[in-house]
Enzyme design. Structure first.
Site, PDB file in Angstrom:
ATOM      1  N   SER A 183      28.355  54.253  38.266  1.00  7.27           N
ATOM      2  CA  SER A 183      28.263  52.850  37.824  1.00  7.27           C
ATOM      3  C   SER A 183      26.832  52.378  37.582  1.00  7.27           C
ATOM      4  O   SER A 183      26.579  51.676  36.604  1.00  7.27           O
ATOM      5  CB  SER A 183      28.947  51.928  38.830  1.00  7.27           C
TER       6      SER A 183
ATOM      7  N   LYS B  11      37.987  47.452  49.620  1.00  5.84           N
ATOM      8  CA  LYS B  11      38.667  46.520  48.694  1.00  5.84           C
ATOM      9  C   LYS B  11      39.562  45.502  49.408  1.00  5.84           C
ATOM     10  O   LYS B  11      39.643  44.349  48.988  1.00  5.84           O
ATOM     11  CB  LYS B  11      39.484  47.304  47.663  1.00  5.84           C
TER      12      LYS B  11
ATOM     13  N   ASN C 240      38.068  44.110  43.755  1.00  6.83           N
ATOM     14  CA  ASN C 240      37.115  45.172  43.407  1.00  6.83           C
ATOM     15  C   ASN C 240      35.902  44.615  42.675  1.00  6.83           C
ATOM     16  O   ASN C 240      35.056  45.358  42.202  1.00  6.83           O
ATOM     17  CB  ASN C 240      37.790  46.258  42.567  1.00  6.83           C
TER      18      ASN C 240
ATOM     19  N   ASP D 275      40.579  46.229  38.352  1.00  2.00           N
ATOM     20  CA  ASP D 275      41.248  47.532  38.233  1.00  2.00           C
ATOM     21  C   ASP D 275      42.517  47.374  37.391  1.00  2.00           C
ATOM     22  O   ASP D 275      42.771  48.130  36.469  1.00  2.00           O
ATOM     23  CB  ASP D 275      41.638  48.083  39.612  1.00  2.00           C
TER      24      ASP D 275
ATOM     25  N   GLY E  83      53.399  55.944  42.893  1.00  3.54           N
ATOM     26  CA  GLY E  83      52.396  55.692  43.937  1.00  3.54           C
ATOM     27  C   GLY E  83      52.440  54.237  44.364  1.00  3.54           C
ATOM     28  O   GLY E  83      52.481  53.342  43.512  1.00  3.54           O
ATOM     29  N   ALA E  84      52.445  54.007  45.689  1.00  5.91           N
ATOM     30  CA  ALA E  84      52.564  52.631  46.199  1.00  5.91           C
ATOM     31  C   ALA E  84      51.327  52.219  46.985  1.00  5.91           C
ATOM     32  O   ALA E  84      51.377  51.301  47.794  1.00  5.91           O
ATOM     33  CB  ALA E  84      53.822  52.512  47.055  1.00  5.91           C
TER      34      ALA E  84
ATOM     35  N   GLY F 135      46.933  51.251  46.869  1.00  8.48           N
ATOM     36  CA  GLY F 135      46.163  50.172  46.239  1.00  8.48           C
ATOM     37  C   GLY F 135      46.241  50.189  44.722  1.00  8.48           C
ATOM     38  O   GLY F 135      46.458  49.157  44.079  1.00  8.48           O
TER      39      GLY F 135
ATOM     40  N   TYR G  84      40.798  60.201  36.355  1.00  8.67           N
ATOM     41  CA  TYR G  84      39.914  60.332  35.183  1.00  8.67           C
ATOM     42  C   TYR G  84      39.073  61.603  35.216  1.00  8.67           C
ATOM     43  O   TYR G  84      38.299  61.854  34.312  1.00  8.67           O
ATOM     44  CB  TYR G  84      39.009  59.103  35.033  1.00  8.67           C
TER      45      TYR G  84
ATOM     46  N   GLY H 284      42.656  57.891  32.414  1.00  8.70           N
ATOM     47  CA  GLY H 284      41.979  57.058  33.408  1.00  8.70           C
ATOM     48  C   GLY H 284      40.602  56.612  32.956  1.00  8.70           C
ATOM     49  O   GLY H 284      40.084  55.602  33.446  1.00  8.70           O
TER      50      GLY H 284
END
Length: 514
Positions: free
Chosen positions: A250, A297, A318, A335, A370-371, A373, A460, A481
């Site tokens: 980043s 987060k 985020n 996100d 997927g459950a 975040g 990604y 991603g």
């Protein structure tokens, strides 16, 4: 627009004079302003001859240090010989010498009246245990200054990133030039932000792998990732909060972006242990915004004065923006924004990106794998756009819990294989299945993909996962991603700066990083 006057120094720690000369050339080529020649690293040292060579051959101003073992250096010999060598360096034309606080009085007295005009004595103190209180640091600076120091150099150890705030306080308020640096990865910001807070110099290594002090960045990163020369007292500060964090690309992305639009900001790696403590300590409006990574987060939600409703539903923030007017913290979740807008673009087709009347997700069946975040963010984001939600998870009870929260249905992964209630569905993978190094794995078999019109993968790295490759082979539209990453970065950049994101540049930087 004037940038920093803080100098960039390259420590030269080679074991031979010849290698030191070659490293000094390298330091100059990298853009260092001066070199710190560490005489204590030399295996063989003939003071008169070697000092003449080093001073004559250096393309940059020279700072000589002959650090004894009792201050963390390599030298373990006679003290008189050590100080004589430093005096000789001064006489032969060195620009600076560094002498330890414990012997500074005696040393400075011994050169009284013999100091060349432009020559400066740096008096240094190293603390390998911690960073003392502001009172103790202030007292230390005053005592060091009283030795007759031209420049005071304090190096401490950052046990927490908030320790560095005390170094900044001392640097800003001192009457004498100060070098204030904190060792360790938690102290990295001291080496970049000294340019904002008026530090005399920072130091960086010649190569990314060779570090003379823990947490010391490479010169090329100081100058080119963090745009050190552009930092000024008014520069706004941003960064990515996480633990671990050094892997994050980043800073490269945002600093390139800031530079391209002429925005006066710098974006840093922030290794944070306790986010509430971090935000409390760095509460000035100059600390203007943060990207929040794992594992902070969820905790970030509680730290904000105001939270965007979708982020509140997701239970994760985020991105934090500090309002310049009152310093209040606003939390949001980009996100879901990044992934949902990438999926919408994929459904519209690239020819139709500007037609934004209504979301192509409205009324569609949207299946989230997927459950955790990321799954939660996707589910709430798609729900907001009018999609009907199905959650699939390895542990069915977790899928059920999230489905109940968003008002959707739940499946186990086993059931998902034969789930074909209608055509034109969207599938989003929010698990880490297929991520580097396990690139041969996929969360769902190829034959199960036939009812979907689009498949999105939050993974990604690699860009083209096995899931996406098999979807593409089945003539399904795929969104990687990387698109999500770029999309959430656009949104954060615009929140941070109030300016449009340089989208082409972001895409180029991302492609290069990955």
């Amino acid at each position: 627009m004037m940038g920093t006057s803080t100098l960039v120094c390259a420590p030269i720690t080679a074991e031979t004079v010849r290698k030191m000369v070659s490293d000094m050339g390298k330091a100059a080529a990298l853009g260092a302003d001066l070199v710190e020649i560490r005489l204590d690293y030399l295996k063989v040292f003939n003071s008169n001859e070697d000092l003449k060579t080093l001073i004559k051959e250096s393309p940059s101003p020279t700072l000589f240090t002959y650090r004894p073992k009792w201050q963390g250096g390599q030298y373990d010999g006679d003290e008189k010989h050590r100080l004589d060598a430093l005096r000789l360096a001064m006489e032969l034309g060195a620009d600076y010498i560094d002498v330890e606080f414990q012997v500074a009085h005696e040393f400075i007295d011994s050169i009284y009246g013999k100091k060349p005009d432009k020559f400066k004595v740096i008096v240094s103190s190293h603390n390998y245990q911690d960073t003392p209180s502001v009172e103790d640091l202030g007292d230390l600076v005053a005592r060091m200054q009283a030795t007759g120091a031209d420049i005071v150099s304090i190096t401490t150890t950052a046990l927490d990133i908030t320790d560095v705030a005390r170094i900044f306080q001392i640097t800003v308020h001192s009457q004498v030039p100060v070098i204030g640096l904190a060792m360790g990865e938690r102290g990295l910001i001291s080496r970049i932000l000294c340019a904002k807070f008026g530090g005399y110099l920072t130091s960086g290594t010649l190569d990314s792998g060779i570090v003379s002090v823990p947490g010391e960045p490479a010169i090329k990163d100081i100058l080119h990732v963090y745009n050190f020369r552009l930092i000024r007292p008014g520069t706004k500060l941003f960064g990515v909060i996480g633990k671990p964090i050094s892997h994050s690309k980043s800073p490269l992305l945002y600093n390139e972006g800031f530079k391209s639009v002429g925005f006066d900001g710098v974006y840093l790696h922030l290794l944070v242990d306790d986010i509430a403590n971090f935000l409390r300590t760095y509460s000035s409006t100059d600390f203007s915004g943060f990207s929040v990574g794992i594992p902070h987060k969820e905790a970030a939600v509680k730290c904000c004065d105001e939270v965007d409703p979708v982020a509140k539903s997701i239970g994760a923030v985020n991105c934090i923006v500090r309002r310049p007017t009152d310093g209040k913290l606003f939390g949001l979740n980009t996100d879901y924004f990044g992934s949902i807008s990438a999926i919408e673009d994929g459904l519209r087709g690239s020819h139709d990106r500007d037609n934004t009347t209504g979301s192509p997700l409205a009324g569609r069946l949207f299946v989230v794998m997927g459950a955790g975040g990321a799954g939660k963010a996707l589910a709430y984001g798609a729900k907001q756009k009018g999609a009907r939600i199905v959650i699939a998870n390895r542990k069915y009870d977790r899928a059920r819990k999230l489905a109940d929260e968003v008002g959707g249905d739940a499946l186990s992964f086993a059931e998902l294989e034969n789930f074909h209630p209608e055509d034109g569905m969207v599938l989003a993978n929010a698990t880490s299945v297929g991520m580097q190094p396990n690139i041969d794995e996929t969360p769902i078999p190829k034959h199960a993909l036939r009812s979907y019109s689009l498949v999105f993968d939050a993974v990604y790295n690699p860009k083209m996962t096995r899931l996406l490759s098999e979807a593409a082979e089945s003539s399904v539209t795929v969104v990687s991603g990387v698109e999500m990453l770029i999309g959430q970065a656009y949104e954060q950049f615009e929140r941070f700066t109030g300016l449009p994101a340089p989208k082409e540049l972001f895409r180029k930087v991302m492609e290069n990083c990955l």
